[in-house]
Enzyme design. Structure first.
Site, PDB file in Angstrom:
ATOM      1  N   GLU A 206      25.885  30.508 -18.907  1.00  0.00           N
ATOM      2  CA  GLU A 206      24.668  30.999 -19.112  1.00  0.00           C
ATOM      3  C   GLU A 206      23.667  29.758 -18.564  1.00  0.00           C
ATOM      4  OE1 GLU A 206      23.048  33.968 -19.657  1.00  0.00           O
ATOM      5  OE2 GLU A 206      24.976  35.123 -20.099  1.00  0.00           O
TER       6      GLU A 206
ATOM      7  N   CYS B 248      14.741  29.182 -20.157  1.00  0.00           N
ATOM      8  CA  CYS B 248      15.410  29.448 -19.029  1.00  0.00           C
ATOM      9  C   CYS B 248      14.946  30.533 -18.000  1.00  0.00           C
ATOM     10  CB  CYS B 248      16.961  29.734 -19.451  1.00  0.00           C
ATOM     11  SG  CYS B 248      16.760  31.073 -20.426  1.00  0.00           S
TER      12      CYS B 248
HETATM   13  P1  NAD Z   1      21.744  20.751 -23.719  1.00  0.00           P
HETATM   14  O1  NAD Z   1      21.648  19.392 -23.457  1.00  0.00           O
HETATM   15  O2  NAD Z   1      21.375  20.811 -25.334  1.00  0.00           O
HETATM   16  O3  NAD Z   1      23.246  20.963 -23.400  1.00  0.00           O
HETATM   17  C1  NAD Z   1      23.880  22.231 -23.824  1.00  0.00           C
HETATM   18  C2  NAD Z   1      25.237  21.785 -24.471  1.00  0.00           C
HETATM   19  O4  NAD Z   1      26.004  21.323 -23.823  1.00  0.00           O
HETATM   20  C3  NAD Z   1      25.098  20.944 -25.909  1.00  0.00           C
HETATM   21  O5  NAD Z   1      25.565  21.592 -26.798  1.00  0.00           O
HETATM   22  C4  NAD Z   1      25.572  19.735 -25.481  1.00  0.00           C
HETATM   23  O6  NAD Z   1      26.318  18.947 -26.795  1.00  0.00           O
HETATM   24  C5  NAD Z   1      26.594  19.943 -24.539  1.00  0.00           C
HETATM   25  N1  NAD Z   1      26.899  18.904 -23.521  1.00  0.00           N
HETATM   26  C6  NAD Z   1      25.911  18.347 -22.971  1.00  0.00           C
HETATM   27  N2  NAD Z   1      26.363  17.560 -21.997  1.00  0.00           N
HETATM   28  C7  NAD Z   1      27.767  17.578 -22.132  1.00  0.00           C
HETATM   29  C8  NAD Z   1      28.979  16.982 -21.393  1.00  0.00           C
HETATM   30  N3  NAD Z   1      28.686  15.875 -20.491  1.00  0.00           N
HETATM   31  N4  NAD Z   1      29.969  17.567 -21.666  1.00  0.00           N
HETATM   32  C9  NAD Z   1      30.252  18.399 -22.624  1.00  0.00           C
HETATM   33  N5  NAD Z   1      29.205  19.151 -23.389  1.00  0.00           N
HETATM   34  C10 NAD Z   1      28.174  18.552 -23.152  1.00  0.00           C
HETATM   35  O7  NAD Z   1      21.066  21.719 -23.107  1.00  0.00           O
HETATM   36  P2  NAD Z   1      20.548  21.722 -21.476  1.00  0.00           P
HETATM   37  O8  NAD Z   1      21.657  21.824 -20.561  1.00  0.00           O
HETATM   38  O9  NAD Z   1      19.751  20.510 -21.446  1.00  0.00           O
HETATM   39  O10 NAD Z   1      19.591  23.093 -21.326  1.00  0.00           O
HETATM   40  C11 NAD Z   1      18.634  23.214 -20.271  1.00  0.00           C
HETATM   41  C12 NAD Z   1      19.497  24.136 -19.495  1.00  0.00           C
HETATM   42  O11 NAD Z   1      19.897  25.326 -19.992  1.00  0.00           O
HETATM   43  C13 NAD Z   1      18.334  24.524 -18.414  1.00  0.00           C
HETATM   44  O12 NAD Z   1      18.994  24.499 -16.909  1.00  0.00           O
HETATM   45  C14 NAD Z   1      18.073  26.017 -18.541  1.00  0.00           C
HETATM   46  O13 NAD Z   1      17.626  26.726 -17.705  1.00  0.00           O
HETATM   47  C15 NAD Z   1      19.427  26.339 -19.258  1.00  0.00           C
HETATM   48  N6  NAD Z   1      19.307  27.579 -20.030  1.00  0.00           N
HETATM   49  C16 NAD Z   1      20.108  28.754 -19.696  1.00  0.00           C
HETATM   50  C17 NAD Z   1      19.847  29.851 -20.359  1.00  0.00           C
HETATM   51  C18 NAD Z   1      20.366  31.080 -20.131  1.00  0.00           C
HETATM   52  O14 NAD Z   1      20.511  31.930 -21.143  1.00  0.00           O
HETATM   53  N7  NAD Z   1      20.798  31.315 -18.888  1.00  0.00           N
HETATM   54  C19 NAD Z   1      18.911  29.616 -21.646  1.00  0.00           C
HETATM   55  C20 NAD Z   1      18.264  28.399 -22.197  1.00  0.00           C
HETATM   56  C21 NAD Z   1      18.889  27.312 -21.392  1.00  0.00           C
END
Ligand code: NAD
Length: 439
Positions: A215, A249
């Site tokens: 997602e 998102c």
């Molecule tokens: P985040 O930084 O919290 O990361 C998400 C998860 O990935 C965390 O649990 C984190 O520990 C893990 N993570 C981060 N880096 C990692 C790595 N290198 N290796 C392994 N795991 C790792 O969240 P984010 O990515 O900053 O969230 C924002 C993004 O999420 C935006 O692009 C947003 O559009 C998208 N988003 C999508 C939805 C959806 O439902 N489609 C919902 C919310 C957010």
């Protein structure tokens, strides 16, 4: 106080797999009990979540209930209402050469699934996938986001008290912990977050041939047609965009419209922001904050991408960034080169619908596309000539609150989907069964 050492990922997965093998997660009674447990966690401890969400994101209690607590409760109730019907085996007609046989599909749980959540709706985006995973009869390793540490701590404390503790493990932490988890073999990985980490997750999953749901995000455009009621458009646009300070998102990322409409929309957007948050949004209880300094710095660097119509004020100490509208934005400017994921709304002008469709199709497939138009023909063309995870006419963001609609992206915005019965599809294997009597 003595903190017990965190359970190593391999031990957690082995423990959950042992529980799954006993078969105890399969009966409907177990699944219903887990959903009721999740519900009780939210209804018995709302203040814990409200406080944590405020600490992590300056989220108002209004938004905490609307977009996290009540949202998840609705998903639980919808699932409780329909689960038996969704799980019913579906008979399949058999071809003539198998006369006398019967065939059907049966929903099998997958086993041990990993749910990785982001920080922006840190409770809802962990719990809603869990609703589906548990309802489908799986054991769950839950990984909350380290960037929302208060909410992560509440989830880690409360979840094992309300869900069968032998069928759930909450693993807190950041990249090292997630990397260690991803080395394990899961039966499904459900990741919400950005596309760069999505690739890391999918690569790790490939080693074990584990299916994934990703997602992800992206720039969700909004087309505003000429001759629409711009006061109404601005009100709905602003409330979808500035919810959670733009860190949603499916938030409208940017507006595409013709130059006359763009000009007329400016005063309407100023009024819409004021109606939502008053003349000084910094003092509004309803307006959130940017999650951390890194995102704050990233966002404030985008403010030069256009003429500020409203907003633009920023305070790093409190991570406050005003609801901001930018006009005269060049499509090549920094604000148009990445997902904004914050309270900045650029308005980009195009000559009309044809150019808007070309603009959308020249870029990555978005998680959502929105349009405000009175024209059936424009709606028809947008629906058939563009591709996006979801499509909203007249109201941004709301499609994801319809439990009977699949929620997910396409292309760069993700793969797979969930909510309601689509979660059961995601977290189950549809097994083909054939029975032919010997006689
Ligand atoms: P985040 O930084 O919290 O990361 C998400 C998860 O990935 C965390 O649990 C984190 O520990 C893990 N993570 C981060 N880096 C990692 C790595 N290198 N290796 C392994 N795991 C790792 O969240 P984010 O990515 O900053 O969230 C924002 C993004 O999420 C935006 O692009 C947003 O559009 C998208 N988003 C999508 C939805 C959806 O439902 N489609 C919902 C919310 C957010």
């Amino acid at each position: 106080m003595h903190q017990p050492a965190p359970e190593p990922p391999a031990d957690a997965v082995a423990r959950l797999r042992a529980t799954f093998r006993t078969g105890r997660t399969k009966p409907m009674s177990w699944r219903v009990a887990q959903l009721r447990g999740l519900r009780a966690m939210l209804t018995d401890h709302p203040a814990d979540f409200v406080e944590a969400l405020h600490a992590d994101l300056g989220k108002s209690s209004y938004e905490a209930f609307r977009t996290e607590i009540d949202f998840t409760i609705r998903e639980i109730d919808h699932t409780l209402d329909h689960l038996a019907a969704w799980l019913r085996p579906e008979p399949a007609p058999v071809p003539p050469h198998l006369a006398g046989a019967t065939a059907w599909t049966q929903y099998d749980p997958l086993g041990v699934v990993l749910v990785i959540a982001p920080w922006n709706y840190p409770a809802q985006l962990l719990l809603t996938p869990m609703v589906g995973a548990l309802a489908a009869g799986n054991a769950v390793v839950a990984k909350p986001s380290e960037l929302a540490p208060a909410t992560s701590a509440v989830l880690a404390r409360l979840l094992p008290r309300h869900v069968d503790p032998d069928a759930i493990a909450v693993v807190e932490g950041g990249i090292p912990e997630t990397t260690a988890l991803l080395a394990e073999r899961f039966d499904h990985i459900f990741y919400t977050g950005n596309g760069a980490v999505g690739r890391v997750v999918m690569t790790a999953a490939a080693r074990h041939l584990t299916p994934v749901t990703l997602e992800l995000g992206g720039k969700s455009p909004v087309f505003v047609d000429r001759d629409t009621d711009l006061e109404a458009v601005a009100a709905r646009l602003a409330s979808g965009k500035f919810l959670n300070a733009g860190q949603t998102c499916v938030a409208p990322d940017y507006v595409l419209t013709d130059p006359d409409t763009a000009r007329a929309l400016e005063p309407a957007l100023i009024r819409a922001v004021e109606a939502l948050y008053g003349t000084d949004p910094a003092t509004s209880e309803r307006y959130g904050r940017i999650v951390n300094e890194r995102h704050f710095d990233r966002l404030t660097a985008l403010l030069d991408s256009g003429r500020v119509v409203t907003g633009g004020d920023a305070d790093r100490a409190t991570k406050y960034l005003a609801p901001t509208v930018l006009a005269d934005v060049d499509p090549g400017s920094p604000v148009m080169s990445e997902e904004i994921f914050g309270p900045i709304l650029p308005v980009v002008t195009v000559s009309g619908l044809d150019e808007a469709i070309a603009f959308i199709n020249d870029r990555d497939k978005p998680l959502a596309l929105y349009a405000f138009t009175e024209s059936d023909e424009t709606r028809r063309r947008l629906a058939s000539e563009t591709s996006s995870g979801g499509l909203g006419f007249g109201l941004p963001v709301a499609h994801l609150t319809v439990s009977d609609l699949p929620f997910g992206g396409v292309g760069e915005s993700g793969m797979g989907n969930y909510h309601g019965r689509y979660s059961i599809e995601t977290f189950s294997h549809r097994k083909a069964v054939l029975e032919k009597p010997l006689g």
